[in-house]
Motif scaffolding. Sequence first.
Motif, PDB file in Angstrom:
ATOM      1  N   ASN A   1       0.777  -1.161  -0.203  1.00 26.00           N
ATOM      2  CA  ASN A   1       0.076  -0.188  -0.032  1.00 26.00           C
ATOM      3  C   ASN A   1       0.960   1.505   0.055  1.00 26.00           C
ATOM      4  N   SER A   2       0.393   2.236  -0.725  1.00 25.89           N
ATOM      5  CA  SER A   2       1.093   3.485  -0.900  1.00 25.89           C
ATOM      6  C   SER A   2       0.566   4.504   0.440  1.00 25.89           C
ATOM      7  N   VAL A   3       1.374   5.356   0.675  1.00 28.30           N
ATOM      8  CA  VAL A   3       0.991   6.412   1.883  1.00 28.30           C
ATOM      9  C   VAL A   3       0.133   7.368   1.077  1.00 28.30           C
ATOM     10  N   THR A   4      -0.961   7.769   1.121  1.00 35.23           N
ATOM     11  CA  THR A   4      -1.456   8.616   0.346  1.00 35.23           C
ATOM     12  C   THR A   4      -1.275  10.235   1.197  1.00 35.23           C
ATOM     13  N   PRO A   5      -1.135  11.199   0.590  1.00 36.61           N
ATOM     14  CA  PRO A   5      -0.897  11.425  -0.829  1.00 36.61           C
ATOM     15  C   PRO A   5       0.523  11.199  -1.195  1.00 36.61           C
ATOM     16  N   LEU A   6       0.963  10.478  -2.228  1.00 32.76           N
ATOM     17  CA  LEU A   6       2.337  10.506  -2.861  1.00 32.76           C
ATOM     18  C   LEU A   6       3.405  10.034  -1.896  1.00 32.76           C
ATOM     19  N   LYS A   7       3.190   8.908  -1.311  1.00 30.54           N
ATOM     20  CA  LYS A   7       4.411   8.264  -0.492  1.00 30.54           C
ATOM     21  C   LYS A   7       4.337   6.965  -0.485  1.00 30.54           C
ATOM     22  N   TYR A   8       5.420   6.470  -0.387  1.00 33.74           N
ATOM     23  CA  TYR A   8       5.696   4.857  -0.027  1.00 33.74           C
ATOM     24  C   TYR A   8       6.562   4.955   1.216  1.00 33.74           C
ATOM     25  N   ASP A   9       6.171   4.373   2.367  1.00 31.44           N
ATOM     26  CA  ASP A   9       7.138   4.135   3.317  1.00 31.44           C
ATOM     27  C   ASP A   9       8.038   3.110   3.214  1.00 31.44           C
ATOM     28  N   ASP A  10       9.133   3.118   4.205  1.00 32.14           N
ATOM     29  CA  ASP A  10      10.290   2.096   4.247  1.00 32.14           C
ATOM     30  C   ASP A  10       9.881   0.671   4.319  1.00 32.14           C
ATOM     31  N   ARG A  11       8.616   0.354   5.070  1.00 33.43           N
ATOM     32  CA  ARG A  11       8.377  -0.909   5.448  1.00 33.43           C
ATOM     33  C   ARG A  11       7.550  -1.421   4.241  1.00 33.43           C
ATOM     34  N   MET A  12       6.940  -0.726   3.434  1.00 36.69           N
ATOM     35  CA  MET A  12       6.172  -1.329   2.329  1.00 36.69           C
ATOM     36  C   MET A  12       7.194  -1.562   1.356  1.00 36.69           C
ATOM     37  N   LEU A  13       8.006  -0.865   1.208  1.00 31.52           N
ATOM     38  CA  LEU A  13       9.007  -0.792  -0.041  1.00 31.52           C
ATOM     39  C   LEU A  13       9.964  -1.696   0.195  1.00 31.52           C
ATOM     40  N   GLY A  14      10.389  -2.123   1.528  1.00 36.39           N
ATOM     41  CA  GLY A  14      11.246  -3.289   1.680  1.00 36.39           C
ATOM     42  C   GLY A  14      10.402  -4.589   1.154  1.00 36.39           C
ATOM     43  N   GLY A  15       9.153  -4.499   1.747  1.00 31.02           N
ATOM     44  CA  GLY A  15       8.583  -5.868   1.337  1.00 31.02           C
ATOM     45  C   GLY A  15       8.175  -5.996  -0.375  1.00 31.02           C
ATOM     46  N   LEU A  16       8.160  -4.737  -0.985  1.00 32.15           N
ATOM     47  CA  LEU A  16       8.013  -4.793  -2.376  1.00 32.15           C
ATOM     48  C   LEU A  16       9.502  -5.162  -3.032  1.00 32.15           C
ATOM     49  N   MET A  17      10.420  -4.617  -2.545  1.00 26.66           N
ATOM     50  CA  MET A  17      11.727  -5.156  -3.111  1.00 26.66           C
ATOM     51  C   MET A  17      12.066  -6.767  -2.980  1.00 26.66           C
TER      52      MET A  17
ATOM     53  N   VAL B   1       0.129  -7.003  -5.073  1.00 26.61           N
ATOM     54  CA  VAL B   1      -0.820  -6.000  -5.645  1.00 26.61           C
ATOM     55  C   VAL B   1      -0.154  -4.539  -5.023  1.00 26.61           C
ATOM     56  N   ILE B   2      -0.256  -3.851  -5.866  1.00 23.28           N
ATOM     57  CA  ILE B   2       0.096  -2.420  -5.770  1.00 23.28           C
ATOM     58  C   ILE B   2      -1.046  -1.427  -5.602  1.00 23.28           C
ATOM     59  N   ALA B   3      -1.282  -1.105  -4.331  1.00 23.84           N
ATOM     60  CA  ALA B   3      -2.531  -0.408  -4.071  1.00 23.84           C
ATOM     61  C   ALA B   3      -2.482   0.719  -3.646  1.00 23.84           C
ATOM     62  N   SER B   4      -3.564   1.743  -3.659  1.00 26.40           N
ATOM     63  CA  SER B   4      -3.545   3.007  -3.052  1.00 26.40           C
ATOM     64  C   SER B   4      -4.791   3.063  -2.344  1.00 26.40           C
ATOM     65  N   LEU B   5      -5.082   3.747  -1.425  1.00 27.82           N
ATOM     66  CA  LEU B   5      -6.202   4.266  -0.655  1.00 27.82           C
ATOM     67  C   LEU B   5      -6.232   5.665  -0.445  1.00 27.82           C
ATOM     68  N   VAL B   6      -7.087   6.313  -1.549  1.00 26.14           N
ATOM     69  CA  VAL B   6      -7.212   7.756  -1.301  1.00 26.14           C
ATOM     70  C   VAL B   6      -8.500   8.136  -0.737  1.00 26.14           C
ATOM     71  N   MET B   7      -8.658   8.735   0.406  1.00 27.43           N
ATOM     72  CA  MET B   7      -9.945   9.285   0.949  1.00 27.43           C
ATOM     73  C   MET B   7     -10.125  10.521   0.378  1.00 27.43           C
TER      74      MET B   7
ATOM     75  N   VAL C   1      -0.519  -6.499  -9.703  1.00 24.10           N
ATOM     76  CA  VAL C   1      -1.819  -6.227  -9.729  1.00 24.10           C
ATOM     77  C   VAL C   1      -2.256  -4.826  -9.466  1.00 24.10           C
ATOM     78  N   TYR C   2      -2.963  -4.153 -10.489  1.00 22.02           N
ATOM     79  CA  TYR C   2      -3.350  -2.571 -10.032  1.00 22.02           C
ATOM     80  C   TYR C   2      -4.143  -2.706  -8.848  1.00 22.02           C
ATOM     81  N   GLY C   3      -4.067  -2.177  -7.648  1.00 25.67           N
ATOM     82  CA  GLY C   3      -4.923  -2.235  -6.515  1.00 25.67           C
ATOM     83  C   GLY C   3      -5.534  -0.840  -6.294  1.00 25.67           C
ATOM     84  N   SER C   4      -6.978  -1.083  -5.749  1.00 25.97           N
ATOM     85  CA  SER C   4      -7.371   0.216  -5.640  1.00 25.97           C
ATOM     86  C   SER C   4      -8.535  -0.078  -4.163  1.00 25.97           C
ATOM     87  N   THR C   5      -8.130   0.643  -3.355  1.00 24.71           N
ATOM     88  CA  THR C   5      -9.135   0.673  -1.964  1.00 24.71           C
ATOM     89  C   THR C   5      -9.850   2.172  -1.916  1.00 24.71           C
ATOM     90  N   SER C   6      -9.681   3.151  -2.803  1.00 24.28           N
ATOM     91  CA  SER C   6     -10.108   4.411  -2.768  1.00 24.28           C
ATOM     92  C   SER C   6     -11.547   4.525  -2.352  1.00 24.28           C
TER      93      SER C   6
END
Length: 476
Positions: free
Chosen positions: A199-215, A225-231, A268-273
Motif C-alpha cells: 500500500n502507498s501512503v496517500t498522498p504520494l508516498k511509499y514508506d520504508d516498510r512497504m518498500l522493503g516488502g516490495l523489493m 498487489v500495488i494499491a492506493s487508498l485515497v480518502m 496487480v493494479y490495486g484500489s481501495t479508494s
Amino acid sequence: MLPKFDVLTDEQIDKIHKNSLKILQEIGVEFSYDPAIEVFKKHGQRVEGHRVFLDPDFVENMVEKAPAQFTLHARNPKHNLICGGKNIMYMPGYGAPFVYDADGGKRDATMEDYNNFVKLAGASKNLHMTGGTVVEPSDVEDEIRHLKMAYSHIINSDKCFMGSSSGYEHARDCIELTAVLHGGLDVIKEKPALICLVNSVTPLKYDDRMLGGLMAYAEAGQPMVIASLVMAGSTGPATLAGAMSLQNAEVLAGITLTQCINPGTPVVYGSTSAVTDMSTGSLSIGNPENALFTSASAQFARFYGVPCRGGGGLTDAKTVDAQAGYESMMVLFAASTTGVNFVLHTAGILQYYMAMSYEKFMVDDEIAGMVLRYLKGFDTDSDEKMAYDVIETVGPGGHFLTQKHTRKNFKTEFFRPALSDRQSFDGWSKDSLDTNQRAKLKWQEVLASYTPPELDPAIKEKVEAFIEKRSKELLK
C-alpha cells in the motif's frame, strides 16, 4: 462469464492518465527507503532527497513490462489460480484489528480467530483463496506474527494465500517459507506461489516498510498487489477525477519500481479508494463512490494491461444488518461486473476495514455465491439448454416439476442458498431466526465439521523447523 462494462469513456481515461503522468513528473512521489532511491537513480530518474520525479515515457515503458496475467500456484494444484483476463478471485477480509460478535460485542482479534477465518475460507465453495492478514492477532508478538499467520494458511488449507509485506525481512521470511512448501526458491520463481499487498501512503508516498516488502517480492519474482487508498476529501481531492488521478499516479509509481527491480514481475493494479464522510471525518467504504473507484480501476488496469484488485463485501455497518447487506452487495457486484480480478475483503468486513465478523463472513460468502452465479450468465450451447423438447412435451397449461429435464438441470442452473431462508411465513415462524442468528449457527457448524487437508509430514516438519529457527532469531 458476462462481458464487463465500463464507467469511463476513452476520453476520460486519457485525461486521467495524462494528469497522473503530470503528477509523477512535476510533483513527484516520496520513497522513504534508500535502496529504492538507488534503483531510480540507476534508471536515470530525477531524485531530490527522497522525492522521485518520474519521466512519463519511462513510466509507460516500465508498466508495459508487467504481464497481463499470471498463475498463482497452490500446494494443491486443483486450487491454482489465474489472475487476469476474465478470471475472478474471491478471498476474506484483510487487516482488521477487531472482531465484532453476534451479540454486538467488540474485542481484539486473536490467533484463534485468525485460524478460524482461514478454515472458513478453506471450507468455502465461493472463496478461491484464504487471503492474507485476515485479522491482526493481538496475542502474538509483532516480531513473529507473520510466521504464525503464514503457518495458519499452510496448515489449515491447501488454497493459495498471501504473505507479509511488512518490511524486507518479514517478506523474505514468508517467501522462504513458501519455497520450503513448494520445493525451493527456484521453483517458486518459475511458478509463483505467494502474493502480497503493498500500500502507498496517500498522498504520494511509499514508506520504508512497504518498500522493503516490495523489493523482496520483486527480487524473488513473486506477484504483488500495488494499491492506493485515497480518502477523497481528506487524503485526496474531493472530486472523483482528481482522486482517481492521484490514486493512479501512486499505483503507476509502485508498478514502475517493481519493473525496475525485476522486469516481468507480476503485479496487480490495486484500489481501495473511497470517500471521507465529511460529517465525521472517517473513511466511508460502503458507498457508490467506492463502487465507482473500483469500477474505474478495473478499466485502468485493462488500459495498462495488468490484472486489477478492488472491491469486496465492503460496508460501514457495525453489525450484520440491512445496511451491511445492501452496501456489501453493491460494492462486490460493481467489482465483479466491471472486471476486477483479485477481490480482497470479499467476506467478513465491518466498519470500514476495522473489524471482522463471523456472521458477516457467512452472509458475504452467500452474496459471493449469488454474484458468481450471476456472472455465469446464460448457457445456450446445446439443445438440452434451449429446452424445446421438454416445452413441447409439457405444452400449454402444464408444469415442469416432474420432468426428467428439470431433475437433470436445476442443480446446475439454479443458485442454492446455504444461508438465506426461502420458506413460507408459517415455516419460517417456527424458529423465527433472523439472518444474524442463522449465520452464527452456520459458521459454528462449518468449523465443527471442517477437516483441514493433510500436509505431507516431511514438508510439515521442514516448515515447522524453519518457523522455530526464525522465531528464536527474531525474539532474541
